[in-house]
Design a protein around this motif. Structure first.
Motif, PDB file in Angstrom:
ATOM      1  N   VAL A 163     -36.924 -18.255  67.143  1.00  0.00           N
ATOM      2  CA  VAL A 163     -35.563 -18.763  66.985  1.00  0.00           C
ATOM      3  C   VAL A 163     -34.745 -17.841  66.088  1.00  0.00           C
ATOM      4  O   VAL A 163     -33.585 -17.525  66.380  1.00  0.00           O
ATOM      5  CB  VAL A 163     -35.588 -20.196  66.420  1.00  0.00           C
ATOM      6  N   ALA A 164     -35.348 -17.390  64.985  1.00  0.00           N
ATOM      7  CA  ALA A 164     -34.620 -16.535  64.044  1.00  0.00           C
ATOM      8  C   ALA A 164     -34.305 -15.165  64.646  1.00  0.00           C
ATOM      9  O   ALA A 164     -33.290 -14.556  64.307  1.00  0.00           O
ATOM     10  CB  ALA A 164     -35.433 -16.370  62.756  1.00  0.00           C
ATOM     11  N   ALA A 165     -35.166 -14.663  65.531  1.00  0.00           N
ATOM     12  CA  ALA A 165     -34.979 -13.318  66.086  1.00  0.00           C
ATOM     13  C   ALA A 165     -34.128 -13.295  67.351  1.00  0.00           C
ATOM     14  O   ALA A 165     -33.768 -12.226  67.831  1.00  0.00           O
ATOM     15  CB  ALA A 165     -36.344 -12.694  66.384  1.00  0.00           C
ATOM     16  N   THR A 166     -33.797 -14.439  67.905  1.00  0.00           N
ATOM     17  CA  THR A 166     -33.058 -14.486  69.167  1.00  0.00           C
ATOM     18  C   THR A 166     -31.558 -14.364  68.907  1.00  0.00           C
ATOM     19  O   THR A 166     -31.004 -15.081  68.055  1.00  0.00           O
ATOM     20  CB  THR A 166     -33.346 -15.796  69.919  1.00  0.00           C
ATOM     21  N   TYR A 167     -30.905 -13.480  69.627  1.00  0.00           N
ATOM     22  CA  TYR A 167     -29.454 -13.306  69.541  1.00  0.00           C
ATOM     23  C   TYR A 167     -28.951 -12.741  70.856  1.00  0.00           C
ATOM     24  O   TYR A 167     -29.727 -12.278  71.693  1.00  0.00           O
ATOM     25  CB  TYR A 167     -29.087 -12.354  68.399  1.00  0.00           C
ATOM     26  N   ASN A 185     -37.733 -14.166  74.975  1.00  0.00           N
ATOM     27  CA  ASN A 185     -38.535 -13.934  73.771  1.00  0.00           C
ATOM     28  C   ASN A 185     -39.723 -14.882  73.692  1.00  0.00           C
ATOM     29  O   ASN A 185     -40.809 -14.506  73.240  1.00  0.00           O
ATOM     30  CB  ASN A 185     -37.657 -14.100  72.529  1.00  0.00           C
ATOM     31  N   LEU A 186     -39.518 -16.116  74.122  1.00  0.00           N
ATOM     32  CA  LEU A 186     -40.614 -17.092  74.109  1.00  0.00           C
ATOM     33  C   LEU A 186     -41.763 -16.626  74.996  1.00  0.00           C
ATOM     34  O   LEU A 186     -42.945 -16.704  74.600  1.00  0.00           O
ATOM     35  CB  LEU A 186     -40.081 -18.444  74.582  1.00  0.00           C
ATOM     36  N   VAL A 244     -23.908 -14.060  69.103  1.00  0.00           N
ATOM     37  CA  VAL A 244     -24.212 -15.494  68.997  1.00  0.00           C
ATOM     38  C   VAL A 244     -25.682 -15.672  68.662  1.00  0.00           C
ATOM     39  O   VAL A 244     -26.547 -14.997  69.224  1.00  0.00           O
ATOM     40  CB  VAL A 244     -23.825 -16.239  70.298  1.00  0.00           C
ATOM     41  N   ARG A 245     -25.960 -16.551  67.719  1.00  0.00           N
ATOM     42  CA  ARG A 245     -27.325 -16.867  67.290  1.00  0.00           C
ATOM     43  C   ARG A 245     -27.470 -18.378  67.165  1.00  0.00           C
ATOM     44  O   ARG A 245     -26.478 -19.107  67.102  1.00  0.00           O
ATOM     45  CB  ARG A 245     -27.635 -16.234  65.922  1.00  0.00           C
ATOM     46  N   PHE A 246     -28.716 -18.822  67.092  1.00  0.00           N
ATOM     47  CA  PHE A 246     -28.982 -20.228  66.827  1.00  0.00           C
ATOM     48  C   PHE A 246     -28.799 -20.510  65.348  1.00  0.00           C
ATOM     49  O   PHE A 246     -28.874 -19.608  64.504  1.00  0.00           O
ATOM     50  CB  PHE A 246     -30.409 -20.600  67.239  1.00  0.00           C
TER      51      PHE A 246
END
Length: 542
Positions: free
Chosen positions: A283-287, A241-242, A344-346
């Protein structure tokens, strides 16, 4: 008298053990490996054989402090070299060795024989050749060749698009063929190339104080265990994503470390920079979704567990064969209402810092990235928390991990009525030998250091060789002139009388290290004296 005679050998044994411990401490003080592996080196020119102690190369301080320290120093050099590059890293072309070429040719011959056998309908021969091909593929990977060019794709599974790992809310830039971030010009006309230092954590599983749950009964150990097991996949998704948002091939150097609460978290040095708002979005969109069969309902427990037969694992009562891994995934794909086993998420807390090349912040971040690399994930970090409470907390997390499936091939799948991938005899739930289930790893089975391919343009082995070449050059030894085919190496057998005791080998290595250091100090003093003489001459001439 008899008691004194009996006590004599025991005292002597204790003295020998104490001498070994002292030898190890002396070796640690002198930076010598305390677990050297003895090899016999035969000189093909002279016919002489000598014993050479090869450093164990351990990366954990609990196993070998000197080797772990050297590894950390190399990692620091690797991080510093690639973080603020001003030009694209260029990796040197690597020529295939004779062994690698032979393996590829042999693999091609096996594939040809398999195709002929399949065309002739010889199923038994096809099965034997498939096993041989798998073995050769493993040798090819072990020989330093990677990639899936040789892999057979007939059995690959396609995932439904509704289960695709995606991040639709993220902005997307056109990809540029570069690994370098943006530059900025200051009011003084100076050009700056900032980078980032990012810290990412996992979410909360319950209130903690000093790294210990306030109420262990409400602490979500199952979620903590599953997050740790799949943390590496979440990091992979973050990097994808980055790069999508950044619009260039973002390069990174990251380390995974334990928090006080024993959950893994990530420190990452990133080449280039992005606005903080966009980093927050990423960070919020990563899972990461784990599309595995359900593992919440126990089917076999205690003495009632599946038994191995010719057709695979069967129910000991009904005799019914358990579904294979592929059959279980087929059922999952056919279920329109199925949900992932875990997502799993941050966590909400994360930190982003801008860092400039050569600054004190950059040096501090590099030290922080390598600070805990020599520690096990199971080691307590920082102060606070009662020792007994911390040990109990770790024990509860290990117990939560005990029956969690760590991979498609994990033996724990038998507990939930599914045969593991590539099932074989002897598997038992709760006794998976995977790295993830070992107490010192606390569920995280991935690498502790994550380095992108184009970080510095060089591998870890090349950085180590640079360090060795510098020492040899300082000692006046020419490594390049040595004939690589002159020596024949063979690991010394256990009990070989030429090897000698472990303590004696350590003392010899300590003596050799002290001689090298004395020579390096002498050469350094000579160089300093020459520099001072040159400065004095320049002053007189001026």
């Amino acid at each position: 008298m008899t008691a004194e005679v009996e006590r004599g050998p025991r005292v002597l044994r204790d003295a020998r053990l104490l001498a070994r411990e002292v030898a190890e401490q002396v070796a640690i003080d002198n930076g010598v490996c305390i677990r050297p592996v003895p090899y016999k080196r035969l000189d093909s020119l002279t016919g002489l054989t000598e014993v050479v102690n090869v450093a164990c190369g351990a990366t954990l301080e609990s196993k070998c402090p000197p080797c772990a320290k050297r590894n950390r120093q190399v990692r620091r050099a690797q991080c510093r070299e690639g973080w603020h590059l001003e030009a694209e890293p260029v990796a040197a072309a690597v020529e295939a060795s004779e062994d690698q070429r032979w393996l590829i040719e042999f693999r091609a011959n096996l594939q040809g024989q398999r195709d002929e056998a399949e065309h002739a309908g010889a199923d038994a021969a096809v099965a034997d050749l498939d096993a041989a091909i798998d073995a050769v593929d493993a040798e090819i990977n072990a020989a330093g060749m990677s990639g899936n060019v040789l892999g057979r794709t007939a059995g690959q599974r396609s995932r439904s698009t509704r289960r695709r790992q995606d991040a639709p809310d993220l902005p997307r830039r056109v990809m540029r063929d570069t690994t370098l971030g943006r530059t900025f010009t200051g009011s003084d006309g100076k050009t700056y190339r900032p980078s980032m230092f990012v810290t990412l954590t996992l979410p909360s599983y319950g209130r903690v104080r000093g790294g210990v749950p306030v109420d262990p009964s409400t602490y979500d150990y199952r979620r903590a265990a599953r997050d740790a097991l799949h943390f590496s996949k979440l990091v992979d998704r973050f990097v994808q994503n980055l790069r999508r948002v950044a619009g260039y091939d973002v390069q990174y150097f990251a380390s995974v470390e334990p928090q006080k609460r024993l959950a893994p978290h990530l420190h990452m040095a990133i080449r280039g920079t992005l606005p903080r708002a966009e980093m927050r979005q990423i960070v919020a969109a990563t899972y990461h979704q784990v599309w595995w069969p359900a593992a919440d309902e126990v089917v076999f427990d205690g003495e009632h567990r599946p038994v191995w037969s010719a057709g695979g694992y069967v129910d000991p009562v009904s005799g019914e064969v358990l579904p294979t891994w592929d059959e279980a995934l087929d059922r999952l794909d056919a279920d329109e209402d199925a949900e992932p086993l875990h997502v799993v998420r941050f966590g909400a807390q994360f930190d982003v810092q801008g860092v400039l090349a050569g600054s004190k912040d950059a040096d501090q971040c590099i030290r922080y990235l390598s600070k805990y690399l020599t520690k096990s994930l199971g080691d307590p970090i920082g102060d606070g928390g009662d020792g007994a409470a911390r040990r109990a907390h770790a024990a509860r997390l290990v117990e939560a991990l005990r029956f969690e499936p760590c991979s498609p091939g994990c033996a724990n799948w038998l507990r939930y009525g599914v045969q593991p991938k590539n099932a074989r005899a002897g598997l038992m739930p709760g006794r998976c030998r995977s790295k993830a289930h070992k107490p010192e790893h606390l569920g995280y089975a991935g690498r502790r250091v994550l380095v992108s391919r184009k970080w510095s343009g060089r591998t870890m082995g090349e950085h180590k060789r640079d360090r060795r070449s510098w020492v040899l050059a300082a000692l006046g030894l020419d490594e390049a002139s040595a004939d690589p085919h002159r020596y024949v190496w063979q690991r010394a057998a256990t009990g070989d009388p030429d090897v000698g005791s472990a303590a004696l080998r350590l003392l010899r290595e300590v003596a050799a290290r002290q001689r090298w250091r004395a020579e390096l100090e002498r050469l350094r003093a000579r160089a300093d004296a020459a520099d001072m003489a040159g400065l004095s001459g320049s002053a007189v001439a001026g």
